[in-house]
Design an enzyme around this catalytic site. Sequence first.
Site, mmCIF file in Angstrom:
data_model
loop_
_atom_site.group_PDB
_atom_site.id
_atom_site.type_symbol
_atom_site.label_atom_id
_atom_site.label_comp_id
_atom_site.label_asym_id
_atom_site.label_seq_id
_atom_site.Cartn_x
_atom_site.Cartn_y
_atom_site.Cartn_z
ATOM 1 N N TYR A 67 2.019 -7.703 94.781
ATOM 2 C CA TYR A 67 1.239 -8.607 95.614
ATOM 3 C C TYR A 67 1.916 -9.977 95.632
ATOM 4 C CZ TYR A 67 -2.481 -5.102 95.057
ATOM 5 O OH TYR A 67 -3.223 -3.950 95.037
ATOM 6 N N PRO A 213 -12.684 -1.345 99.552
ATOM 7 C CA PRO A 213 -14.026 -0.753 99.487
ATOM 8 C C PRO A 213 -14.975 -1.220 100.577
ATOM 9 C CG PRO A 213 -13.799 -2.457 97.832
ATOM 10 C CD PRO A 213 -12.441 -2.254 98.431
#
Length: 232
Positions: A67, A213
Site C-alpha cells: 500500500y 466489505p
Amino acid sequence: MNGLPTAAAAGKVDVGGDLTVNRLGYGAMRITGPGIWGDPPDWDRAKQAVRRAVELDVTFIDTADSYGPEVSERLIAEALYPYPEELVIATKGGLLRPGPGQWVPDGRPEHLRRACEGSLARLRLDRIDLYQFHRPDPQVPIAESIGALAELKDEGKIRHIGVSNVTEDQFREAERVAAVVSVQNRYNVADRSSEPMLDLCDLEMVLFIPWAPIEETGTIPALTVAARRRGV
C-alpha cells in the site's frame, strides 16, 4: 464519543486464539495516494484519520507493504507509535508494485523474507502479530511461500500466519505447511463469491477478514439505503 456507538459495539473476535480485537477494524489501504500509490495528498490529515479510528475503539488495523508501496505502514507508525497495548496491526506481503494501480504477485521465499523484515522496520515492531500472504503466486508453489512465513514465525518475527485471496484448495495446501489463523478475501453485499471460504472459516474456527466489505458495484444500493435510514 458524543453518545455514538464505537467499534466496540460490533463485538469481538479472536485472532489465533491468544489475541482478542474488536470485530470492526480499520483497513489502511486508502490512506495512500491515488491508485494506492505514493503519499496521500494531505499526510497530516491521513494521520488524523488513523488516530481517530483508534479513538473510536478500533483495536485491529489491516495494512500491507504494497500500500503505497510502504506508505501506509510508515504513516501508521508515525501516527500511533508507541502503540496502545490492545492494538493489533496486521500486515501483508507477496505483491510487487511496478506502478499506480498495478499489483504483481511475488511469492518467492526470498521476497517474502525481505517484505516481512521491511514491514517490521517501518512499523517499528519486533514481531508482527498477524502476517498474511497477500496473494498466491502462480509461479511459486504456495507451500514454498507459506514455508518462508513459517520460518519467520520460528524466528519470532511473526506471531500468526494468515492468507489472502485464496481458494479452498490453496487454503488447504497452506494449512498443511503451517497453522493458518485467518483468511482475507473480497466479500461484500454485492460480491458473495467468497461465501464458500466464509463457511470453511466458520467450520475451521479461522478468522475471516472481508476486504472491500462495504464496497458496492453499482448493482445493490442496500448500504446507501441503510445508512440513510440510520442517519449516518
